[in-house]
Design a protein around this motif. Sequence first.
Motif, PDB file in Angstrom:
ATOM      1  N   VAL A  94      18.528 -21.336 -17.876  1.00 57.74           N
ATOM      2  CA  VAL A  94      18.764 -19.719 -16.494  1.00 57.74           C
ATOM      3  C   VAL A  94      19.814 -18.626 -17.486  1.00 57.74           C
ATOM      4  CG1 VAL A  94      18.258 -18.629 -15.267  1.00 57.74           C
ATOM      5  CG2 VAL A  94      17.927 -20.351 -14.890  1.00 57.74           C
ATOM      6  N   GLU A  95      21.041 -19.105 -17.852  1.00 59.94           N
ATOM      7  CA  GLU A  95      22.258 -18.376 -18.368  1.00 59.94           C
ATOM      8  C   GLU A  95      21.830 -18.121 -20.189  1.00 59.94           C
ATOM      9  OE1 GLU A  95      25.823 -20.323 -17.810  1.00 59.94           O
ATOM     10  OE2 GLU A  95      26.219 -19.983 -15.622  1.00 59.94           O
ATOM     11  N   LEU A  96      21.536 -19.079 -20.376  1.00 60.07           N
ATOM     12  CA  LEU A  96      21.347 -18.882 -21.685  1.00 60.07           C
ATOM     13  C   LEU A  96      19.832 -18.111 -22.332  1.00 60.07           C
ATOM     14  CD1 LEU A  96      21.906 -23.039 -23.150  1.00 60.07           C
ATOM     15  CD2 LEU A  96      22.846 -21.091 -23.736  1.00 60.07           C
ATOM     16  N   SER A 126      13.675 -24.616 -14.416  1.00 61.65           N
ATOM     17  CA  SER A 126      14.467 -24.339 -14.289  1.00 61.65           C
ATOM     18  C   SER A 126      14.838 -24.451 -12.674  1.00 61.65           C
ATOM     19  CB  SER A 126      15.456 -23.711 -15.162  1.00 61.65           C
ATOM     20  OG  SER A 126      15.556 -24.255 -16.394  1.00 61.65           O
ATOM     21  N   LEU A 127      14.866 -22.493 -12.300  1.00 58.71           N
ATOM     22  CA  LEU A 127      14.780 -22.055 -11.464  1.00 58.71           C
ATOM     23  C   LEU A 127      14.406 -22.683 -10.278  1.00 58.71           C
ATOM     24  CD1 LEU A 127      14.203 -18.320 -12.604  1.00 58.71           C
ATOM     25  CD2 LEU A 127      16.474 -18.881 -11.537  1.00 58.71           C
ATOM     26  N   TYR A 128      12.888 -23.231 -10.069  1.00 60.48           N
ATOM     27  CA  TYR A 128      11.861 -24.185  -9.802  1.00 60.48           C
ATOM     28  C   TYR A 128      13.177 -25.108  -8.998  1.00 60.48           C
ATOM     29  CZ  TYR A 128       8.794 -26.580  -7.021  1.00 60.48           C
ATOM     30  OH  TYR A 128       7.884 -27.133  -6.237  1.00 60.48           O
ATOM     31  N   GLY A 157       3.007 -21.321 -10.942  1.00 64.98           N
ATOM     32  CA  GLY A 157       2.266 -21.465  -9.113  1.00 64.98           C
ATOM     33  C   GLY A 157       3.486 -22.704  -8.444  1.00 64.98           C
ATOM     34  N   GLU A 158       4.295 -23.632  -9.152  1.00 66.16           N
ATOM     35  CA  GLU A 158       4.257 -24.228  -7.928  1.00 66.16           C
ATOM     36  C   GLU A 158       5.450 -23.757  -7.485  1.00 66.16           C
ATOM     37  OE1 GLU A 158       5.347 -28.924  -9.450  1.00 66.16           O
ATOM     38  OE2 GLU A 158       5.762 -27.766 -10.761  1.00 66.16           O
ATOM     39  N   ALA A 159       5.850 -22.781  -7.351  1.00 63.47           N
ATOM     40  CA  ALA A 159       6.764 -21.275  -6.872  1.00 63.47           C
ATOM     41  C   ALA A 159       6.277 -21.137  -6.115  1.00 63.47           C
ATOM     42  CB  ALA A 159       7.515 -21.082  -7.843  1.00 63.47           C
TER      43      ALA A 159
END
Length: 393
Positions: A94-96, A126-128, A157-159
Motif C-alpha cells: 500500500v505504501e509503495l 493487500s488492504l483486504y 468485491g470481497e471487501a
Amino acid sequence: YDQGIIVAPQVTYAAHLYERAAMGGVGDAAYAMVLCCREGRGIRRRASDEIQWIQTAAKLGSVQGCYLLGVSYYEGKNIVRNKQAAMEAFGRAVELYEAMSPRAKENTDRLLPVDGMTLSEAVGKSLYMLGYGCIADENHPEDALAYFQRSASFGCGEALVAVGDLFAFYSMDLKDGGKEAAMKARLAYEEAVNQGGPEGVLALVTQYKEMAASLEANGDHEGAQKMKSRVFDLLTQGNSLGSRDAAVELAGCHWFGYGVKRNRNKAFNCLNQIAGGQAEGTDRAVTCLADRLAWLWIGDLYLDALQNASMVTDNGTCVKMAYRAYQKAATLPLMTGSEGRYSVPARLLQQFDADKKAKAEAQYRVAVLGMQYFKGTVSENGIMEPLGAAVMA
C-alpha cells in the motif's frame, strides 16, 4: 516478446530479458519472473524459484511482489509462516502504491506481463488482507472496517461482502435494535452484486431468505413470495457469473419450488450442467462434482428419479448412483481454515458448522440406503460405521 507485440512471441527469450532486467534492479521484471515460474512460461516451473523471485520483487519495490510475499507468509506457502511479516508486506504494498506518480501507475499497468495482477488489484487485496488480519488475528472490527472500505474503493468485491459481514455478524451499529446495522449490511452486499461479481450473491440471498421467512411468519405471503423471487433471480445471476455455490442453490430452488415453479427435472439438469455431464444417469454426472452439498443433491435427485421415469428409467442404476453420491458426500474431508478462504471469521464459522451438518446428514443417508436397498450386499460395518458417525456428529 512475451505478449507478441510487433514481434512474434518468444516466451523463452522474454523470460531471459525479464531476468536481466530484474538483475538490474527492476521490480516489475522480478514480478514478471514470478509469473514465468508459476506458469512454466519460458523457464522450468519450480516453487523454490518462484518464492525467491517473489522476495526479489518485493525487495525491489514491486507492489504486486509485496502482496504475493504477504500471501506466502500468511499461508506458509514455500516459506515459514509468519503473520507479522505478512501484514508488513501488505502494508508495504500500500505504501509503495501511494508513493507512485499517476504516470508510473499507468505505465506499470500498461506493461503488465501476461496474466499479471494490476496495481489496483494488488492494493485492493493487500488492504483486504490487512483488514482480515485485524478481525481474524486481533479481533479489532473497527480497524478492519476501515481497511475493508478502502479495499472496496479499489474494486475488491470481497471487501464489500466483508463490510456487510461486519455489520451483520458483529453488530457494529446497534441503533434501532440492530435494524440500521442490518440495512448497512444489505446495502454493502447489494453494491457487491451490482459491481458484477459473484461474491455478494450468497450473502444477499441469506438476508432475503431471512426476510422471506419473517414475512411469511407474519402472514404476508405476497411479500414473502416477492423475496423468494428475488432470491431466485440473484442465484440465477450468480450462476451466470460462474458461482458454483449459487448454481447448487439454484438447483435447490427448482427442487423445492422456492421463488419459481417446482421442476425437479430442471434441478437435475442444473446439477448435471455443473458436473459437466452430457448424459443423464451416467457416472460422469456424479464423479465431476466435488462439493459436498452438490453430492447430496445428486443423491436426492437420483432417488427422486425412482418416481420420475422421464429423468432416468433404470431404477437399479438410480439407487446405486444415489448411494455412491452419498458416500462421496460423507467421505469428503471437513472444511478447515487452510483453503485460502479469507472470509470474516463469523461467516467462516457459519460455513464450517453447515459443512459438519451436511457431512452428518450424508453419513446418515449412507447407512439408511445401505439398510433399505443393499441388505445382504453391504457389510455390517458399511452400515454401522456411517450411522455411528452421524449420531456422534
